[in-house]
Design a protein around this motif. Sequence first.
Motif, PDB file in Angstrom:
ATOM      1  N   GLU A 227      -3.142   2.935 -13.329  1.00 25.18           N
ATOM      2  CA  GLU A 227      -3.257   1.792 -14.162  1.00 25.18           C
ATOM      3  C   GLU A 227      -4.260   1.864 -15.374  1.00 25.18           C
ATOM      4  O   GLU A 227      -4.028   1.293 -16.357  1.00 25.18           O
ATOM      5  CB  GLU A 227      -3.597   0.467 -13.334  1.00 25.18           C
TER       6      GLU A 227
ATOM      7  N   ASP B 123     -11.117  -4.726  -6.260  1.00 22.67           N
ATOM      8  CA  ASP B 123     -11.826  -3.299  -6.485  1.00 22.67           C
ATOM      9  C   ASP B 123     -11.358  -2.476  -7.736  1.00 22.67           C
ATOM     10  O   ASP B 123     -12.018  -1.541  -7.839  1.00 22.67           O
ATOM     11  CB  ASP B 123     -11.645  -2.467  -5.104  1.00 22.67           C
ATOM     12  N   SER B 124     -10.142  -2.944  -8.373  1.00 28.92           N
ATOM     13  CA  SER B 124      -9.615  -2.176  -9.080  1.00 28.92           C
ATOM     14  C   SER B 124      -9.519  -2.931 -10.583  1.00 28.92           C
ATOM     15  O   SER B 124     -10.454  -2.944 -11.333  1.00 28.92           O
ATOM     16  CB  SER B 124      -8.445  -1.629  -9.045  1.00 28.92           C
ATOM     17  N   THR B 125      -8.598  -3.801 -10.625  1.00 31.83           N
ATOM     18  CA  THR B 125      -8.268  -4.524 -11.836  1.00 31.83           C
ATOM     19  C   THR B 125      -8.752  -5.769 -12.020  1.00 31.83           C
ATOM     20  O   THR B 125      -9.556  -6.276 -13.035  1.00 31.83           O
ATOM     21  CB  THR B 125      -6.626  -4.735 -12.144  1.00 31.83           C
TER      22      THR B 125
ATOM     23  N   PHE C  35      -6.730  -6.772  -5.563  1.00 27.53           N
ATOM     24  CA  PHE C  35      -7.250  -5.771  -6.591  1.00 27.53           C
ATOM     25  C   PHE C  35      -8.655  -6.018  -6.912  1.00 27.53           C
ATOM     26  O   PHE C  35      -8.977  -5.745  -8.091  1.00 27.53           O
ATOM     27  CB  PHE C  35      -6.169  -5.829  -7.620  1.00 27.53           C
TER      28      PHE C  35
ATOM     29  N   GLY D   8      -2.213   4.199  -4.185  1.00 22.86           N
ATOM     30  CA  GLY D   8      -3.144   3.120  -3.606  1.00 22.86           C
ATOM     31  C   GLY D   8      -2.036   1.831  -3.609  1.00 22.86           C
ATOM     32  O   GLY D   8      -0.937   1.897  -3.447  1.00 22.86           O
ATOM     33  N   LYS D   9      -2.775   0.799  -3.967  1.00 26.28           N
ATOM     34  CA  LYS D   9      -2.029  -0.517  -4.048  1.00 26.28           C
ATOM     35  C   LYS D   9      -1.049  -0.676  -4.948  1.00 26.28           C
ATOM     36  O   LYS D   9      -1.575  -0.195  -6.199  1.00 26.28           O
ATOM     37  CB  LYS D   9      -2.849  -1.695  -3.822  1.00 26.28           C
TER      38      LYS D   9
ATOM     39  N   ASP E 284      -3.272  -9.505 -13.707  1.00 25.52           N
ATOM     40  CA  ASP E 284      -3.885  -8.600 -12.772  1.00 25.52           C
ATOM     41  C   ASP E 284      -5.239  -8.518 -13.070  1.00 25.52           C
ATOM     42  O   ASP E 284      -5.967  -8.053 -12.169  1.00 25.52           O
ATOM     43  CB  ASP E 284      -3.127  -7.232 -12.759  1.00 25.52           C
TER      44      ASP E 284
ATOM     45  N   THR F 110      -0.123   0.522 -10.382  1.00 23.05           N
ATOM     46  CA  THR F 110      -0.543   1.110  -9.304  1.00 23.05           C
ATOM     47  C   THR F 110      -2.010   1.370  -9.421  1.00 23.05           C
ATOM     48  O   THR F 110      -2.358   1.726 -10.459  1.00 23.05           O
ATOM     49  CB  THR F 110       0.027   2.541  -8.771  1.00 23.05           C
ATOM     50  N   GLU F 111      -2.806   1.608  -8.067  1.00 22.50           N
ATOM     51  CA  GLU F 111      -4.128   1.850  -8.450  1.00 22.50           C
ATOM     52  C   GLU F 111      -4.547   3.001  -9.013  1.00 22.50           C
ATOM     53  O   GLU F 111      -5.652   3.022  -9.457  1.00 22.50           O
ATOM     54  CB  GLU F 111      -4.944   1.431  -7.184  1.00 22.50           C
ATOM     55  N   ARG F 112      -3.744   4.127  -8.845  1.00 24.62           N
ATOM     56  CA  ARG F 112      -3.989   5.237  -9.140  1.00 24.62           C
ATOM     57  C   ARG F 112      -3.973   5.554 -10.469  1.00 24.62           C
ATOM     58  O   ARG F 112      -4.602   6.539 -11.167  1.00 24.62           O
ATOM     59  CB  ARG F 112      -2.943   6.308  -8.484  1.00 24.62           C
TER      60      ARG F 112
ATOM     61  N   GLN G  90       0.823  -1.243   0.035  1.00 18.80           N
ATOM     62  CA  GLN G  90      -0.024   0.129  -0.071  1.00 18.80           C
ATOM     63  C   GLN G  90       0.746   1.238   0.044  1.00 18.80           C
ATOM     64  O   GLN G  90       1.747   1.588   0.997  1.00 18.80           O
ATOM     65  CB  GLN G  90      -0.735  -0.057   1.086  1.00 18.80           C
TER      66      GLN G  90
END
Lengths: 338, 338
Positions: free
Chosen positions: A90, A153-155, A151, A74-75, A118, A86-88, A69
């Motif tokens: 990607e 929530d994101s990828t 991940f 983000g992660k 991912d 990175t979550e910000r 983190q």
Amino acid sequence: MRTLLSALCCIAIVQSTASIRNKMAALITGDWFAESEVMWPGQRFSLKVKKDGVLHRSRSKFQDILVFQSETYGKVLVLDGVIQLTERDEFAYQEMIAHLPLFAHAEPKRVCIVGGGDGGVLREVARHSCVEVIDMCEIDEQVVAVAKEHFSDSTATSFDDPRLTLVHADAAAYLKAIVDGKGDSSDPAIAAALKRRSSQWPGYDVIIVDSSDPVGPAETLFAPAFYDSMKAALAPNGIVCTQGECLWLHLPLIAKVVTACRATFPSVEYAYTTVPTYPSGQIGFVLCSLDDGERALIRPTRAPTTSLQKLLRYYNPDVHAASFILPEFAARELKKSR
Amino acid sequence: MRTLLSALCCIAIVQSTASIRNKMAALITGDWFAESEVMWPGQRFSLKVKKDGVLHRSRSKFQDILVFQSETYGKVLVLDGVIQLTERDEFAYQEMIAHLPLFAHAEPKRVCIVGGGDGGVLREVARHSCVEVIDMCEIDEQVVAVAKEHFSDSTATSFDDPRLTLVHADAAAYLKAIVDGKGDSSDPAIAAALKRRSSQWPGYDVIIVDSSDPVGPAETLFAPAFYDSMKAALAPNGIVCTQGECLWLHLPLIAKVVTACRATFPSVEYAYTTVPTYPSGQIGFVLCSLDDGERALIRPTRAPTTSLQKLLRYYNPDVHAASFILPEFAARELKKSR
């Protein structure tokens, strides 16, 4: 996720896998993660790690996997010491590597993702309602597991998509088996996937290569034979989009790749996107099409629906066209092979 | 050279100058220079320093100045801990901040450069044969001296140009004196410059703001009054181009700046360029024009001559237009104030 060096580029890389791997060990000193700079000597990007922010550290059958983190991005997923996402930021990579070929194609129904463990490219591909088949060949099962855990929530949002067939196998062997039409591959995962394939299989409309580090598990993807397999695996007017490194760091190699592709495919173009946490802040794509129409890749043939465009944060049709406009130093170099 | 935060952006910066300056001390540990990350917390860019590579270190009346020879980016100029230019990638910044406004203008004759002590913007402006007058107002004489000593092969090539009048003064006071038409400025440097100005002075066609760090000597340039002065100092159809920070780092501030400018200028646009050694790998520009024609800034009205184009490494007319095409997340935000 992206490769450390693009598939074709890596042909020129002669360092031994072992020595690079040793140097690539992820480096967290105090509260900073510093990326390995083996492939871009003399420069180094660092991210601040949150207190107690290391969420995962393991060694899969293929590579070192680290998730932490960060303070402001983000992660972060790191493979063999190199930031994969990175979550910000990607989305800038995932949207562009997926939507450039998908919107350049008039009606992509069958899509193959090579790598992309991912799930980010899958997330973007799944947003196209015209896509009926998504085959994904990611060699490292553990990367997918880590993505699903950290991940989701994101990828890693679309692994349940009913159109998806996920195969954990070497993509070079997978594509070769597809092309040869043989269901008797020695790899049971490939054999099982091919058994589900009808004999009337028309080929992929789009192949997206989002593989990991060429000095790691994705080594076999870097032989020219893999590119012949990809071409052979395409349907008429099919498009390949591979990660193509950074103009600022590897232009001579990129030029060689583009030249090699131009000898094989009727249409070859280079585009780029900006990604702050990738080396030098940007990354490019080599796009190859079997369609020889002028501007076959540069001009999107379809546009996102209003509801899809609302979901996108980087791509739009203007960005599509502009991403092929390269700085003069790069345009000049890549023009030579036209 | 570029500001740490753009002129208008810095209005929102509330940290004390002293505390920031302390944190900004250039940090060379072992053989690596690590940039101060005060303005972009959580991320840090580092460059490897060549053995015995520190070429200059001083404190001027205004700021800390460091020049070092890097392993892979040539010589590097650092002010108050922040990279201003490297020889390898400076052209991407200098060409774009200069040629975007200069080629958008039909016939720029009178150009003002604010800041730009390294000479890079001057080098690009001087390449336009239609330019008759170049006034440059750089507060820190020592930066120019250091540039002449260490960057005479790269940025500091045009200080002998006969069209140049170089004034070492506060640019806010300078422009105010220009606008007021007063030759009796209390600053003798400004008074001397104004005495050479004819009473029929029609104003600048282009003003380029390439100032240094707003928490340092360029603080006075960051009051809204400076923007009123710039507008008042323009000739009809005149254009202002200021460094406008990075979309990935400071979008809310950039949106405020663009909104504020749209209340003042008939045409306001935002463009960007990629620069590997700037934070997050890119930097933008706020362009304001008194010309209210549609696409007054986006479509270049002139193109480089063949011989000039050969000298340029980043800019070309296609790049000009494409640089205004922003990633969807940024385009969406900046559209709000249209």
